[in-house]
Write an enzyme that holds these catalytic residues in place. Structure first.
Site, PDB file in Angstrom:
ATOM      1  N   ARG A  58      -3.442   0.843  -5.148  1.00 32.48           N
ATOM      2  CA  ARG A  58      -2.425   1.499  -4.311  1.00 32.48           C
ATOM      3  C   ARG A  58      -1.056   1.489  -4.989  1.00 32.48           C
ATOM      4  NH1 ARG A  58       0.307  -0.088   1.104  1.00 32.48           N
ATOM      5  NH2 ARG A  58       0.953   1.961   1.853  1.00 32.48           N
ATOM      6  N   HIS A  62       1.274   4.782  -5.700  1.00 29.90           N
ATOM      7  CA  HIS A  62       2.673   4.904  -5.257  1.00 29.90           C
ATOM      8  C   HIS A  62       3.595   5.172  -6.434  1.00 29.90           C
ATOM      9  CE1 HIS A  62       2.539   3.004  -1.004  1.00 29.90           C
ATOM     10  NE2 HIS A  62       1.533   3.798  -1.226  1.00 29.90           N
ATOM     11  N   SER A  97       8.557   2.499 -11.749  1.00 28.49           N
ATOM     12  CA  SER A  97       9.718   2.328 -10.855  1.00 28.49           C
ATOM     13  C   SER A  97       9.322   1.461  -9.660  1.00 28.49           C
ATOM     14  CB  SER A  97      10.263   3.681 -10.391  1.00 28.49           C
ATOM     15  OG  SER A  97       9.248   4.438  -9.772  1.00 28.49           O
ATOM     16  N   ASN A 115       6.093   0.362   2.321  1.00 26.99           N
ATOM     17  CA  ASN A 115       6.206  -0.905   1.596  1.00 26.99           C
ATOM     18  C   ASN A 115       5.374  -2.076   2.009  1.00 26.99           C
ATOM     19  OD1 ASN A 115       6.870  -2.046   4.036  1.00 26.99           O
ATOM     20  ND2 ASN A 115       8.984  -1.607   3.777  1.00 26.99           N
ATOM     21  N   HIS A 212      -9.559   4.743  -0.606  1.00 24.24           N
ATOM     22  CA  HIS A 212      -9.650   4.007   0.654  1.00 24.24           C
ATOM     23  C   HIS A 212     -11.019   3.360   0.857  1.00 24.24           C
ATOM     24  CE1 HIS A 212      -5.960   6.375   2.301  1.00 24.24           C
ATOM     25  NE2 HIS A 212      -5.635   5.402   1.475  1.00 24.24           N
ATOM     26  N   THR A 213     -11.810   3.289  -0.203  1.00 20.97           N
ATOM     27  CA  THR A 213     -13.029   2.470  -0.179  1.00 20.97           C
ATOM     28  C   THR A 213     -12.664   1.000  -0.369  1.00 20.97           C
ATOM     29  OG1 THR A 213     -15.175   2.055  -1.224  1.00 20.97           O
ATOM     30  CG2 THR A 213     -13.445   2.813  -2.677  1.00 20.97           C
ATOM     31  N   THR A 267     -17.264  -1.924   3.364  1.00 22.96           N
ATOM     32  CA  THR A 267     -17.494  -2.728   2.160  1.00 22.96           C
ATOM     33  C   THR A 267     -16.202  -2.707   1.343  1.00 22.96           C
ATOM     34  OG1 THR A 267     -18.354  -0.738   1.105  1.00 22.96           O
ATOM     35  CG2 THR A 267     -19.984  -2.255   2.024  1.00 22.96           C
ATOM     36  N   ASP A 272     -17.312   1.943  -3.648  1.00 20.02           N
ATOM     37  CA  ASP A 272     -18.520   2.740  -3.447  1.00 20.02           C
ATOM     38  C   ASP A 272     -18.160   3.993  -2.647  1.00 20.02           C
ATOM     39  OD1 ASP A 272     -18.053   1.859  -0.873  1.00 20.02           O
ATOM     40  OD2 ASP A 272     -19.766   0.509  -0.801  1.00 20.02           O
TER      41      ASP A 272
HETATM   42  C1  HEM Z   1      -3.912  11.101   0.677  1.00 22.64           C
HETATM   43  C2  HEM Z   1      -2.809  10.495   1.047  1.00 22.64           C
HETATM   44  C3  HEM Z   1      -2.745   9.017   1.327  1.00 22.64           C
HETATM   45  C4  HEM Z   1      -2.220   8.447   2.432  1.00 22.64           C
HETATM   46  C5  HEM Z   1      -1.570   9.158   3.609  1.00 22.64           C
HETATM   47  C6  HEM Z   1      -2.403   7.020   2.302  1.00 22.64           C
HETATM   48  C7  HEM Z   1      -1.962   6.088   3.218  1.00 22.64           C
HETATM   49  C8  HEM Z   1      -2.256   4.744   3.174  1.00 22.64           C
HETATM   50  C9  HEM Z   1      -1.826   3.780   4.148  1.00 22.64           C
HETATM   51  C10 HEM Z   1      -0.966   4.078   5.373  1.00 22.64           C
HETATM   52  C11 HEM Z   1      -2.346   2.574   3.804  1.00 22.64           C
HETATM   53  C12 HEM Z   1      -2.267   1.262   4.575  1.00 22.64           C
HETATM   54  C13 HEM Z   1      -0.945   0.555   4.423  1.00 22.64           C
HETATM   55  C14 HEM Z   1      -0.905  -0.632   5.327  1.00 22.64           C
HETATM   56  O1  HEM Z   1      -0.989  -0.442   6.537  1.00 22.64           O
HETATM   57  O2  HEM Z   1      -0.820  -1.760   4.818  1.00 22.64           O
HETATM   58  C15 HEM Z   1      -3.109   2.782   2.594  1.00 22.64           C
HETATM   59  C16 HEM Z   1      -3.799   1.803   1.934  1.00 22.64           C
HETATM   60  C17 HEM Z   1      -4.416   1.981   0.724  1.00 22.64           C
HETATM   61  N1  HEM Z   1      -4.422   3.141  -0.025  1.00 22.64           N
HETATM   62 FE1  HEM Z   1      -3.789   4.951   0.584  1.00 22.64          FE
HETATM   63  N2  HEM Z   1      -3.038   6.749   1.127  1.00 22.64           N
HETATM   64  C18 HEM Z   1      -3.262   7.949   0.489  1.00 22.64           C
HETATM   65  C19 HEM Z   1      -3.835   8.108  -0.759  1.00 22.64           C
HETATM   66  C20 HEM Z   1      -4.270   7.071  -1.557  1.00 22.64           C
HETATM   67  C21 HEM Z   1      -4.654   7.217  -2.934  1.00 22.64           C
HETATM   68  C22 HEM Z   1      -4.575   8.499  -3.738  1.00 22.64           C
HETATM   69  C23 HEM Z   1      -5.061   5.977  -3.357  1.00 22.64           C
HETATM   70  C24 HEM Z   1      -5.562   5.570  -4.714  1.00 22.64           C
HETATM   71  C25 HEM Z   1      -6.324   6.325  -5.478  1.00 22.64           C
HETATM   72  C26 HEM Z   1      -4.934   5.083  -2.226  1.00 22.64           C
HETATM   73  C27 HEM Z   1      -5.309   3.760  -2.228  1.00 22.64           C
HETATM   74  C28 HEM Z   1      -5.111   2.886  -1.176  1.00 22.64           C
HETATM   75  C29 HEM Z   1      -5.618   1.510  -1.167  1.00 22.64           C
HETATM   76  C30 HEM Z   1      -6.485   0.861  -2.239  1.00 22.64           C
HETATM   77  C31 HEM Z   1      -5.165   0.935   0.025  1.00 22.64           C
HETATM   78  C32 HEM Z   1      -5.395  -0.498   0.493  1.00 22.64           C
HETATM   79  C33 HEM Z   1      -4.259  -1.352  -0.005  1.00 22.64           C
HETATM   80  C34 HEM Z   1      -4.440  -2.842   0.252  1.00 22.64           C
HETATM   81  O3  HEM Z   1      -5.381  -3.245   0.908  1.00 22.64           O
HETATM   82  O4  HEM Z   1      -3.599  -3.595  -0.259  1.00 22.64           O
HETATM   83  N3  HEM Z   1      -4.432   5.778  -1.158  1.00 22.64           N
HETATM   84  N4  HEM Z   1      -3.027   4.102   2.226  1.00 22.64           N
HETATM   85  C1  LIG Z   2       3.600  -0.721   7.462  1.00 27.11           C
HETATM   86  C2  LIG Z   2       4.754  -1.656   7.399  1.00 27.11           C
HETATM   87  O1  LIG Z   2       4.597  -2.841   7.237  1.00 27.11           O
HETATM   88  N1  LIG Z   2       5.961  -1.100   7.506  1.00 27.11           N
HETATM   89  C3  LIG Z   2       7.198  -1.880   7.446  1.00 27.11           C
HETATM   90  C4  LIG Z   2       8.006  -1.499   6.202  1.00 27.11           C
HETATM   91  O2  LIG Z   2       9.290  -2.017   6.204  1.00 27.11           O
HETATM   92  C5  LIG Z   2      10.079  -1.677   7.332  1.00 27.11           C
HETATM   93  C6  LIG Z   2      11.501  -2.174   7.107  1.00 27.11           C
HETATM   94  O3  LIG Z   2      11.536  -3.361   6.380  1.00 27.11           O
HETATM   95  C7  LIG Z   2       9.401  -2.280   8.594  1.00 27.11           C
HETATM   96  O4  LIG Z   2      10.165  -1.991   9.726  1.00 27.11           O
HETATM   97  C8  LIG Z   2       8.020  -1.634   8.714  1.00 27.11           C
HETATM   98  O5  LIG Z   2       7.331  -2.169   9.829  1.00 27.11           O
END
Ligand code: HEM
Ligand SMILES: CC(=O)N[C@H]1CO[C@H](CO)[C@@H](O)[C@@H]1O
Ligand SMILES: *[C@@H]1O[C@H](CO)[C@@H](O)[C@H](O)[C@H]1NC(C)=O
Ligand SMILES: *[C@@H]1O[C@H](CO)[C@@H](O)[C@H](O)[C@H]1NC(C)=O
Length: 341
Positions: A58, A62, A97, A115, A212-213, A267, A272
């Site tokens: 992730r 970003h 960055s 963040n 998101h796997t 999983t 996968d």
């Molecule tokens: C298509 C648009 C995308 C959106 C709107 C999106 C949004 C998000 C959000 C909201 C989270 C959860 C953050 C949290 O609540 O902690 C997340 C987690 C994650 N995303 Fe995405 N994402 C996108 C694309 C991607 C892409 C392109 C990748 C990598 C190829 C990716 C990999 C991940 C991974 C691995 C997590 C889990 C992170 C963790 O467990 O630390 N995402 N994503």
């Molecule tokens: C998803 C998440 O944890 N968002 C936080 C990111 O940081 C802002 C400001 O520090 C928080 O208000 C959000 O809840």
């Protein structure tokens, strides 16, 4: 008008002159043990913390998606009947960055809104230290992050690939720019626009969403689907009812539990194609995942990846190389990934 145009052109040329072609053998002579050094750092961190691979993947996404500069230049045509508009994109892309620390009044990306949930920055710092000990001042933090993301996928049972290298590290990181990331509430047209602004297609969108796997989401990221969905429905009807109920039980309306949330797939430490299978069963976490079923093109790609791990792996590798090759703005090799030189 002419002056504005000249200025825009100048900016463009100076930006494009810093665009360097990437290659997979970029450090073969200057840092031959680079890749095995990064791999060891990732492996070591994974042993103690199973959430590291998701965090690294992730973080790289970003990094590549923030700081995209779009210049729109209007040139009057000779007869002045109309102006022709040229849209020129220069992406600052994967420039590490995302790794910079906030300093003084400047709040870095790290500390911006979507963040906080980014973590495991220490893995990149450790890898960088080990690489600096071998080949000082040679390898960019942006390249180390791209390699670590590849290793994260491969070490989780996913495919591996040759990472093009030669990125330079950027000097700017602003918390406000995390707004440029796609939101989990995006619909298919908003997702398509966000990806196409970075030269990425609908196929890239579907393949990369397969990231998101791995990993986990906090309640706030999918709150919109399970409470007050719209004025007539509390729950998003595109969610499978018992699945929605389980999400609501971990994330009640006035959730008080810090770090509550759900795994992104069943999983979530294994790379996968379960994400696509669950998506077809209406068991995805974000509205942006569900949105992939709302256009015929993206829906058929979801079905293809759900039925073939190999098709998914091949598409994911192709799209990761494309995403991680969005570069342009970087100018230096940082010594410490948290600070510009
Ligand atoms: C298509 C648009 C995308 C959106 C709107 C999106 C949004 C998000 C959000 C909201 C989270 C959860 C953050 C949290 O609540 O902690 C997340 C987690 C994650 N995303 Fe995405 N994402 C996108 C694309 C991607 C892409 C392109 C990748 C990598 C190829 C990716 C990999 C991940 C991974 C691995 C997590 C889990 C992170 C963790 O467990 O630390 N995402 N994503
Ligand atoms: C998803 C998440 O944890 N968002 C936080 C990111 O940081 C802002 C400001 O520090 C928080 O208000 C959000 O809840
Ligand atoms: C997506 O959302 C935008 C902004 O709310 C809206 O203008 C657009 O019509 C929506 N598109 C689809 C396909 O729902
Ligand atoms: C709520 O969402 C459902 C499903 O998307 C839709 O059919 C309905 O029209 C929406 N209601 C309102 C008031 O927007």
């Amino acid at each position: 008008m002419a002056a504005v145009f000249a200025l825009a052109l100048f900016t463009l040329l100076s930006i494009s002159s810093s665009v360097n072609a990437l290659s997979s053998n970029y450090y073969d002579k200057t840092c031959p043990r680079l890749e095995s050094t990064v791999t060891s750092a990732v492996k070591k961190a994974m042993k103690n913390d199973r959430t590291v691979p998701a965090a690294l993947l992730r973080m790289h996404f970003h990094d590549c998606f923030i700081r995209v500069i779009i210049l729109i230049i209007s040139i009057p045509t000779p007869n002045l009947q109309h102006t022709s508009t040229h849209e020129c994109r220069t992406s600052f892309g994967c420039d590490a960055s995302v790794l910079l620390a906030s300093k003084g009044k400047n709040q870095a990306e790290k500390d911006g809104p979507p963040n906080i949930s980014l973590h495991a920055f220490y893995v990149i710092d450790n890898a960088k230290k080990a690489v600096e000990a071998l080949c000082p001042g040679v390898v960019s933090c942006a390249d180390i992050l791209a390699l670590a993301a590849r290793d994260a996928v491969a070490l989780s049972g996913g495919p591996t690939w040759q990472v093009p290298k030669g990125r330079k590290d950027g000097r700017i990181s602003k918390a406000t720019e995390t707004r440029q990331l796609p939101f989990p509430t995006f619909n298919i047209s908003q997702l398509q626009q966000s990806f196409s602004q970075r030269g990425l297609s609908l196929e890239d969108l579907v393949a990369l969403s397969g990231g998101h796997t791995l990993g986990f989401a906090h309640c706030s990221s999918f709150q919109n689907r399970i409470h007050s969905f719209n004025t007539s429905l509390d729950i998003d009807p595109s969610l499978y009812p018992s699945f929605a109920a389980s999400l609501r039980s971990v994330c009640p309306a006035h959730n008080k539990v810090k770090n509550a949330g759900a795994n992104l797939d069943s999983t979530n430490t294994i790379f996968d194609n379960a994400y696509y299978k669950l998506l077809l069963q209406k068991k995805s976490i974000f509205s942006s995942d569900q949105a992939l079923l709302t256009s015929p093109t993206t829906k058929s790609l979801v079905s293809k990846f759900a039925s073939s791990q190999k098709e998914f792996n091949d598409a994911f590798v192709k799209s990761m190389i494309k995403m991680s090759s969005i570069t342009g703005g970087g100018s230096e090799i940082r010594l410490d990934c948290k600070f510009v030189r």
